[in-house]
Design an enzyme around this catalytic site. Structure first.
Site, PDB file in Angstrom:
ATOM      1  N   TRP A  18      46.016  46.151  28.761  1.00 15.76           N
ATOM      2  CA  TRP A  18      46.551  46.392  29.538  1.00 15.76           C
ATOM      3  C   TRP A  18      47.837  47.116  29.710  1.00 15.76           C
ATOM      4  O   TRP A  18      48.784  46.519  29.358  1.00 15.76           O
ATOM      5  CB  TRP A  18      45.481  46.017  30.621  1.00 15.76           C
ATOM      6  CG  TRP A  18      44.064  45.325  30.670  1.00 15.76           C
ATOM      7  CD1 TRP A  18      43.444  45.419  29.369  1.00 15.76           C
ATOM      8  CD2 TRP A  18      43.382  46.136  32.033  1.00 15.76           C
ATOM      9  NE1 TRP A  18      41.747  45.548  30.137  1.00 15.76           N
ATOM     10  CE2 TRP A  18      41.855  46.496  31.019  1.00 15.76           C
ATOM     11  CE3 TRP A  18      43.763  46.316  33.216  1.00 15.76           C
ATOM     12  CZ2 TRP A  18      40.817  45.796  31.820  1.00 15.76           C
ATOM     13  CZ3 TRP A  18      42.369  46.904  33.650  1.00 15.76           C
ATOM     14  CH2 TRP A  18      41.338  46.771  33.286  1.00 15.76           C
ATOM     15  N   HIS A  48      41.936  38.680  27.355  1.00 17.21           N
ATOM     16  CA  HIS A  48      41.652  40.652  27.173  1.00 17.21           C
ATOM     17  C   HIS A  48      42.376  41.431  26.408  1.00 17.21           C
ATOM     18  O   HIS A  48      41.906  42.985  26.599  1.00 17.21           O
ATOM     19  CB  HIS A  48      41.494  41.438  28.866  1.00 17.21           C
ATOM     20  CG  HIS A  48      41.404  39.666  30.000  1.00 17.21           C
ATOM     21  ND1 HIS A  48      40.266  40.079  30.360  1.00 17.21           N
ATOM     22  CD2 HIS A  48      41.590  38.574  30.552  1.00 17.21           C
ATOM     23  CE1 HIS A  48      39.373  38.806  30.875  1.00 17.21           C
ATOM     24  NE2 HIS A  48      40.466  38.692  30.816  1.00 17.21           N
ATOM     25  N   HIS A  52      36.525  41.373  23.905  1.00 20.57           N
ATOM     26  CA  HIS A  52      36.179  40.065  24.184  1.00 20.57           C
ATOM     27  C   HIS A  52      35.469  40.143  25.665  1.00 20.57           C
ATOM     28  O   HIS A  52      34.977  40.585  25.834  1.00 20.57           O
ATOM     29  CB  HIS A  52      38.300  39.523  24.716  1.00 20.57           C
ATOM     30  CG  HIS A  52      37.777  40.448  26.124  1.00 20.57           C
ATOM     31  ND1 HIS A  52      38.097  42.234  25.853  1.00 20.57           N
ATOM     32  CD2 HIS A  52      37.824  40.355  27.413  1.00 20.57           C
ATOM     33  CE1 HIS A  52      38.416  42.420  27.278  1.00 20.57           C
ATOM     34  NE2 HIS A  52      38.716  41.298  28.490  1.00 20.57           N
ATOM     35  N   ASP A  54      34.901  38.116  29.337  1.00 19.43           N
ATOM     36  CA  ASP A  54      35.133  38.004  30.407  1.00 19.43           C
ATOM     37  C   ASP A  54      34.714  36.642  30.755  1.00 19.43           C
ATOM     38  O   ASP A  54      33.128  36.715  31.119  1.00 19.43           O
ATOM     39  CB  ASP A  54      35.206  38.567  31.850  1.00 19.43           C
ATOM     40  CG  ASP A  54      35.923  39.967  31.405  1.00 19.43           C
ATOM     41  OD1 ASP A  54      36.705  40.045  30.790  1.00 19.43           O
ATOM     42  OD2 ASP A  54      35.686  40.325  32.592  1.00 19.43           O
ATOM     43  N   HIS A  58      37.680  34.732  35.177  1.00 21.87           N
ATOM     44  CA  HIS A  58      38.853  35.758  35.270  1.00 21.87           C
ATOM     45  C   HIS A  58      38.789  36.556  36.748  1.00 21.87           C
ATOM     46  O   HIS A  58      39.667  36.917  36.435  1.00 21.87           O
ATOM     47  CB  HIS A  58      37.385  37.037  34.411  1.00 21.87           C
ATOM     48  CG  HIS A  58      38.160  38.025  34.352  1.00 21.87           C
ATOM     49  ND1 HIS A  58      39.724  37.791  34.166  1.00 21.87           N
ATOM     50  CD2 HIS A  58      38.423  39.241  34.068  1.00 21.87           C
ATOM     51  CE1 HIS A  58      40.656  39.414  33.493  1.00 21.87           C
ATOM     52  NE2 HIS A  58      39.656  40.468  33.878  1.00 21.87           N
ATOM     53  N   HIS A 159      31.868  43.386  37.951  1.00 20.24           N
ATOM     54  CA  HIS A 159      32.199  42.046  37.103  1.00 20.24           C
ATOM     55  C   HIS A 159      31.647  41.691  38.390  1.00 20.24           C
ATOM     56  O   HIS A 159      30.924  40.197  38.193  1.00 20.24           O
ATOM     57  CB  HIS A 159      33.486  42.356  37.676  1.00 20.24           C
ATOM     58  CG  HIS A 159      34.211  42.813  36.103  1.00 20.24           C
ATOM     59  ND1 HIS A 159      34.826  43.952  36.758  1.00 20.24           N
ATOM     60  CD2 HIS A 159      34.619  41.826  34.990  1.00 20.24           C
ATOM     61  CE1 HIS A 159      35.127  43.998  34.821  1.00 20.24           C
ATOM     62  NE2 HIS A 159      35.760  43.096  34.762  1.00 20.24           N
ATOM     63  N   GLU A 171      33.651  42.983  26.709  1.00 18.03           N
ATOM     64  CA  GLU A 171      33.956  44.249  26.995  1.00 18.03           C
ATOM     65  C   GLU A 171      34.672  45.141  25.219  1.00 18.03           C
ATOM     66  O   GLU A 171      34.753  44.340  24.575  1.00 18.03           O
ATOM     67  CB  GLU A 171      34.920  44.270  27.877  1.00 18.03           C
ATOM     68  CG  GLU A 171      34.298  44.544  28.756  1.00 18.03           C
ATOM     69  CD  GLU A 171      35.240  43.722  30.303  1.00 18.03           C
ATOM     70  OE1 GLU A 171      35.295  43.785  31.572  1.00 18.03           O
ATOM     71  OE2 GLU A 171      36.179  43.025  29.833  1.00 18.03           O
TER      72      GLU A 171
HETATM   73  N1  LIG Z   1      38.898  43.101  34.984  1.00 19.63           N
HETATM   74  C1  LIG Z   1      39.442  43.389  33.538  1.00 19.63           C
HETATM   75  C2  LIG Z   1      40.841  43.189  32.898  1.00 19.63           C
HETATM   76  C3  LIG Z   1      42.122  43.196  34.375  1.00 19.63           C
HETATM   77  O1  LIG Z   1      41.858  43.307  35.376  1.00 19.63           O
HETATM   78  C4  LIG Z   1      43.829  43.550  33.545  1.00 19.63           C
HETATM   79  C5  LIG Z   1      43.876  42.937  32.282  1.00 19.63           C
HETATM   80  C6  LIG Z   1      44.819  42.317  31.819  1.00 19.63           C
HETATM   81  C7  LIG Z   1      45.570  42.311  32.307  1.00 19.63           C
HETATM   82  C8  LIG Z   1      45.678  43.208  33.862  1.00 19.63           C
HETATM   83  C9  LIG Z   1      44.659  43.210  34.214  1.00 19.63           C
HETATM   84  N2  LIG Z   1      44.547  43.349  35.937  1.00 19.63           N
HETATM   85  C10 LIG Z   1      45.424  43.420  36.343  1.00 19.63           C
HETATM   86  O2  LIG Z   1      45.306  43.952  37.752  1.00 19.63           O
HETATM   87  C11 LIG Z   1      38.482  43.535  32.610  1.00 19.63           C
HETATM   88  O3  LIG Z   1      37.369  43.579  32.567  1.00 19.63           O
HETATM   89  O4  LIG Z   1      38.576  41.776  31.919  1.00 19.63           O
HETATM   90 ZN   LIG Z   2      36.317  42.604  32.475  1.00 19.24          ZN
HETATM   91 ZN   LIG Z   3      38.449  41.609  30.255  1.00 24.01          ZN
END
Ligand SMILES: N[C@@H](CC(=O)c1ccccc1NC=O)C(=O)O
Ligand SMILES: [Zn+2]
Ligand SMILES: [Zn+2]
Length: 206
Positions: A18, A48, A52, A54, A58, A159, A171
Site C-alpha cells: 500500500w 496487509h 492476508h 483482515d 483493522h 469492510h 485479500e
Molecule cells: N483497508 C485496506 C488496507 C488499508 O486501507 C491500508 C493498508 C495499509 C496501509 C494503509 C492502508 N490504508 C490507509 O489509508 C484493506 O483492505 O486491508
Molecule cells: Zn481489507
Molecule cells: Zn487488508
C-alpha cells in the site's frame, strides 16, 4: 485431498505494498559465518502485504484481533467464482452461482493485472453483497485484489458491511490460473495476539 495449489503472493523486497506502508524486508540477523552455527533471519512487513486476512480490529477499534478469530473460517470448502469484468461486484453477479452451503467464496475479479506493482484501480465489492452472502450462509469472502473497497476509500463500506454480517475477509489471493468451482481452502493466519491482520499461506485443493 488432491495436491495443494499455492494461491499466495511470494513475499520479497519487490512485493507491492500500500502506498506509504512498511516495505517488506527479509534480512539475516546473523549469518552462519557470524554465529558459527546458523543463519538467522528477520522479517519486517505490514500486516496487509501480499495474501492476508483482515481482523475486524483493522477497521473497528473494538473489533477482534487476529488470535481471537475462529480458525475454522480459514479452512474448509470454498467456491471460486469468476466475476471478471465487473467494476463493483453486486448480488446479481452471483445469482447464477450455487452459493448455498458454501461457507467460503473466493471472487476472481482478474482486476489486478500486473502483480509487480500496486494497482491503481481494482474491482470492489458493493456493500449490498454482505446481506446477500450472509443469507446464503457465507462466512468468509476472498478476493484477488488488495482490498474489498476502492483503494481510495476512507469509509470502507464493504469492510464494514461484511463485518456487520460476521463475514471475514481474505485479500490478495492469486487466482489467475484457478478454474471456477469447488475447492478446499486453507489460509491460516499467524497467531498474532494483537494483530489487525496477518499474512497467510493460502492453498487450494480439489
Ligand atoms: N483497508 C485496506 C488496507 C488499508 O486501507 C491500508 C493498508 C495499509 C496501509 C494503509 C492502508 N490504508 C490507509 O489509508 C484493506 O483492505 O486491508
Ligand atoms: Zn481489507
Ligand atoms: Zn487488508
Amino acid at each position: 485431498m488432491g495436491k495443494l495449489i499455492d494461491v499466495s503472493m511470494p513475499l520479497s523486497s519487490t512485493v507491492p505494498i500500500w502506498p506509504g506502508d512498511t516495505l517488506f524486508a527479509y534480512e539475516l540477523t546473523w549469518t552462519k559465518e557470524e554465529s558459527g552455527s546458523v543463519n538467522v533471519g528477520q522479517i519486517t512487513m505490514s500486516t496487509h502485504t501480499g495474501t492476508h486476512i483482515d481482523a475486524p480490529f483493522h477497521f473497528d477499534s473494538q473489533g477482534e484481533r487476529v488470535l481471537e478469530l475462529d480458525l475454522d473460517l480459514y479452512a474448509g470448502t470454498a467456491l471460486v467464482v469468476d466475476v471478471s469484468g465487473r467494476d463493483c461486484v453486486r448480488p446479481e453477479d452471483l445469482e447464477s452461482e450455487r452459493l448455498d452451503g458454501t461457507q467460503r467464496v473466493l471472487l476472481k475479479t482478474n482486476s489486478w493485472k500486473d502483480r509487480s506493482v500496486f494497482p491503481v484501480r481494482i474491482a470492489c465489492l458493493h456493500e449490498s453483497l454482505a446481506p446477500y452472502l450472509f443469507e446464503k450462509g457465507v462466512r468468509l469472502i476472498g478476493v484477488d485484489v488488495p482490498s474489498v473497497d476502492p483503494l481510495d476509500s476512507k469509509e470502507l463500506p464493504a469492510h464494514h458491511a461484511l463485518h456487520g454480517k460476521g463475514i471475514h475477509i481474505l485479500e490478495g489471493l492469486v487466482l489467475d490460473d484457478i478454474e471456477p468451482g469447488k475447492y478446499h481452502l486453507m489460509a491460516l493466519p499467524l497467531p498474532l495476539k494483537e494483530g489487525d491482520g496477518s499474512p497467510v499461506r493460502a492453498v487450494l485443493s480439489r
